[in-house]
Motif scaffolding. Structure first.
Motif, PDB file in Angstrom:
ATOM      1  N   VAL A 198       0.849  -1.197   0.000  1.00  0.00           N
ATOM      2  CA  VAL A 198       0.000   0.000   0.000  1.00  0.00           C
ATOM      3  C   VAL A 198       0.883   1.244   0.000  1.00  0.00           C
ATOM      4  O   VAL A 198       1.860   1.329   0.743  1.00  0.00           O
ATOM      5  N   GLU A 199       0.512   2.195  -0.838  1.00  0.00           N
ATOM      6  CA  GLU A 199       1.200   3.482  -0.855  1.00  0.00           C
ATOM      7  C   GLU A 199       0.177   4.574  -1.139  1.00  0.00           C
ATOM      8  O   GLU A 199      -0.610   4.476  -2.082  1.00  0.00           O
ATOM      9  N   LYS A 200       0.155   5.587  -0.283  1.00  0.00           N
ATOM     10  CA  LYS A 200      -0.752   6.732  -0.414  1.00  0.00           C
ATOM     11  C   LYS A 200      -2.203   6.295  -0.584  1.00  0.00           C
ATOM     12  O   LYS A 200      -2.960   6.816  -1.404  1.00  0.00           O
ATOM     13  N   GLY A 201      -2.603   5.294   0.237  1.00  0.00           N
ATOM     14  CA  GLY A 201      -3.992   4.866   0.259  1.00  0.00           C
ATOM     15  C   GLY A 201      -4.424   3.993  -0.893  1.00  0.00           C
ATOM     16  O   GLY A 201      -5.616   3.735  -1.066  1.00  0.00           O
ATOM     17  N   THR A 202      -3.481   3.522  -1.676  1.00  0.00           N
ATOM     18  CA  THR A 202      -3.806   2.710  -2.851  1.00  0.00           C
ATOM     19  C   THR A 202      -2.950   1.447  -2.858  1.00  0.00           C
ATOM     20  O   THR A 202      -1.770   1.489  -2.481  1.00  0.00           O
ATOM     21  N   ILE A 203      -3.519   0.336  -3.266  1.00  0.00           N
ATOM     22  CA  ILE A 203      -2.737  -0.896  -3.422  1.00  0.00           C
ATOM     23  C   ILE A 203      -1.961  -0.792  -4.731  1.00  0.00           C
ATOM     24  O   ILE A 203      -2.543  -0.732  -5.822  1.00  0.00           O
ATOM     25  N   VAL A 204      -0.645  -0.742  -4.608  1.00  0.00           N
ATOM     26  CA  VAL A 204       0.195  -0.557  -5.792  1.00  0.00           C
ATOM     27  C   VAL A 204       0.773  -1.872  -6.292  1.00  0.00           C
ATOM     28  O   VAL A 204       1.246  -1.946  -7.435  1.00  0.00           O
ATOM     29  N   ASP A 205       0.725  -2.922  -5.469  1.00  0.00           N
ATOM     30  CA  ASP A 205       1.262  -4.207  -5.899  1.00  0.00           C
ATOM     31  C   ASP A 205       0.808  -5.279  -4.917  1.00  0.00           C
ATOM     32  O   ASP A 205       0.411  -4.981  -3.783  1.00  0.00           O
ATOM     33  N   TYR A 206       0.868  -6.531  -5.366  1.00  0.00           N
ATOM     34  CA  TYR A 206       0.580  -7.648  -4.460  1.00  0.00           C
ATOM     35  C   TYR A 206       1.216  -8.908  -5.023  1.00  0.00           C
ATOM     36  O   TYR A 206       1.543  -9.000  -6.219  1.00  0.00           O
TER      37      TYR A 206
END
Length: 608
Positions: free
Chosen positions: A567-575
């Motif tokens: 999570v970065e800045k309230g958004t899932i950027v990778d998993y």
């Protein structure tokens, strides 16, 4: 607002009615005791046997019989009989005054208990958002100081106004009976006093509210300093905290003095107006007795005593009004909290959460604390039953917010969270939260025994069960070494224990709850190597056989996770899995290297 306060009296209407009845009887006897001045004067000065009762010539047989018994004899015998009547009257007066005060006490204490319980029950229904914006000291001030002022408002305000108003009416009746001409002069003061009381009352209410606000600020500073006393001492900031608290006490003092300056002016002003009226009455009454001879001396004495007595209820009504106004100021602060709406509401047709078997899903979740700055944006993630899912990301990315949405500490601004395909808002809050075990970075323990902290609210839990989970949490062995073992009082927030010991007790508490879903915010506090190892072992035991969502800070947790969401800045950027994410040149790789460096530095420092 006062009608709303009055509604709390309904459960105590029997005591209130008895208080009111005994108050009326007390007021009547009090007025009758003044009326005894007339026969007393006649018994001493009248020699012709033409004595009258307090009500004058009457067709009522019982009054005529009392007349004959008291006055159809020599003046000395009449005086003796009159003295017996006075003793009886004052005995009855004290008797009914006592029971009026007793019933009044039952009402006021019951009302305050119910308001305090209502307040405490209501704040338990409010979301975490309310507590992040509210000062603990201010809430403590409301539940203690403000409610106590409301008690005075009910007992010494409303009830006192009713009592003193009743006395005033009785005195006015006596005044009119004694001399209607003189009563016209004396009653002229009443409208002026009422106008004065009403005018001052409005200003008192505003100043009373300010007093409670300043008390809240003072209590807030006090509670924050006491709870953070280690930091205060560590930074040698005792002087700073003292100056801050002293500023609060000075501001409180100034506010109280402004209130009291206005309140204390009521009594002397009303008394001064009464003195002016009394002087005019004396002059006019003397004229009626000595010149026109239309008023008898005994009636004049009764009138004089009643009119002077009338000044006291009027003065007390003014004082009671000031208490009411301050009480209304305190009530305003209480009702502001009671009127705070529950942002996380339980739906009327909510259902019990069944056994968790499939998955937890976040569907297009967005969230904002203040409806302006978004904290989470379009979060979509899935946690399958039995999985360990880690949430990683830099500080302030929104990780804690994600896990706070699962037990519905907050509700999302948009989107839905589902458990086994059902929106969690359809489940009752109790069943939802019972299915979730929460272990946070900040270990919350209570000023109670270790046993009660582990059992926490479960009265039927056996000692054997508590010992079992304590052993699993690596807590039993240090507990046994304490002076009183499981019966040791650990102090507020577990102050007598080390950080690692507090964490292990919190883990034991979660193990005893035995929830199918575990939400874990791994502690980042610095522990020694041994404590860290014991806590980590306890956490692994806690995670066994459970669906776990964890904010990961430790390498072992990151590596063991079935799936990691970044999570970065309230958004899932990778998993993905740990190895997969390391292959990418993304934020996770940078975070992992940072954690690795911290681990290496801790290892090196431990060697020395």
């Amino acid at each position: 607002m006062y009608l709303r306060l009055f509604s709390y009296i309904k459960p105590y209407k029997t005591f209130f009615t008895l208080s009111f009845i005994t108050m009326i009887i007390f007021a009547l006897i009090n007025g009758f005791s003044l009326g005894m001045i007339s026969p007393f004067v006649i018994a001493i000065f009248n020699r012709d046997g033409n004595a009258l009762s307090i009500l004058g010539e009457s067709n009522i047989r019982i009054l005529n019989n009392i007349d004959r018994w008291m006055f159809e004899s020599s003046p000395l015998v009449a005086l003796k009989r009159l003295s017996l009547v006075i003793i009886l009257i004052f005995f009855l007066k004290g008797f009914f005054q006592y029971f009026h005060n007793y019933f009044n006490c039952r009402v006021e204490q019951g009302v305050i208990k119910d308001i305090r319980n209502h307040f405490y029950r209501h704040i338990h229904t409010l979301s975490l958002g309310f507590f992040t914006k509210s000062s603990t000291g201010n809430l403590s001030s409301i539940v203690t100081n403000d409610i106590e002022i409301v008690r005075e408002s009910v007992s010494k305000g409303f009830i006192e106004i009713v009592r003193e108003s009743t006395l005033a009416i009785i005195y006015i009746i006596i005044v009119i009976w004694a001399s209607w001409q003189l009563s016209v002069l004396s009653i002229l003061i009443v409208p002026l006093s009422i106008f004065l009381i009403a005018r001052v009352g409005k200003r008192l209410r505003k100043r009373g509210t300010r007093i409670q606000e300043k008390m809240g600020e003072m209590m807030s500073t006090f509670t924050e300093t006491v709870s953070g006393i280690r930091i205060v001492k560590a930074f040698a900031m005792e002087g700073f905290e003292l100056r801050k608290f002293f500023r609060n006490t000075v501001n409180y003092l100034k506010t109280v003095i402004r209130f009291e300056t206005l309140r204390l002016s009521i009594a002397p002003l009303t008394e001064f107006l009464g003195a002016i009226a009394a002087s005019v009455i004396l002059l006019y009454g003397g004229h009626l007795i000595l010149v026109s001879q239309t008023l008898s001396p005994d009636r004049f004495f009764v009138f004089l005593a009643a009119s002077l007595s009338l000044m006291q209820p009027i003065k007390r009504i003014g004082e009671a009004n000031s208490k009411i106004q301050r009480g209304l100021g305190a009530a305003k602060r209480i009702f502001e909290i009671l009127d705070t709406e529950e942002k996380v509401k339980e739906y009327p047709d909510s259902i019990t959460l069944p056994d968790f078997t499939k998955h937890i899903r976040f569907r297009n979740i967005s969230f904002s604390y203040d409806s302006e700055i978004p904290v989470l944006n379009d979060i979509n993630l899935e946690v399958k039953a039995g999985q360990i899912v880690a949430i990683a990301g830099p500080s302030g990315a929104g990780k804690s917010t994600i896990i706070n949405l699962i037990p519905r500490f907050y509700d999302p601004t948009s989107g839905a969270i589902e458990i086994d395909g059902v929106d969690i808002r359809k489940f009752s809050l109790k069943s939802l939260r019972e299915a979730i075990g929460l272990v946070t970075q900040e270990t919350i323990l209570f000023n109670d025994t270790i046993f009660n902290n582990v059992a926490y609210g479960r009265s039927k839990i056996s000692r054997k069960q508590v010992i079992k989970v304590s052993k699993a949490a690596n807590a039993h062995y240090f507990i046994e070494k304490l002076p009183n073992g499981y019966n040791t009082i650990i102090g507020e927030r577990g102050a007598s224990l080390s950080g690692g010991e507090r964490q292990r007790i919190a883990i034991a508490r979660a193990l005893l709850k035995d929830p199918p879903i575990l939400v874990l915010d791994e502690a980042t506090s610095a522990l020694d190597a041994e404590s860290q190892l014991q806590v980590q072992e306890a956490i692994h035991k806690l995670m066994e056989g459970r669906t776990t969502i964890v904010i990961a800070h430790r390498l072992s947790t990151i590596k063991d996770a079935d799936l990691i969401y970044v999570v970065e800045k309230g958004t899932i950027v990778d998993y993905g899995k740990h190895g997969e994410l390391l292959q990418k040149d993304g934020i996770y790789r940078k975070l992992y290297k940072h954690v690795l460096k911290e681990a290496e530095s801790v290892t090196v420092s431990d060697r020395y």
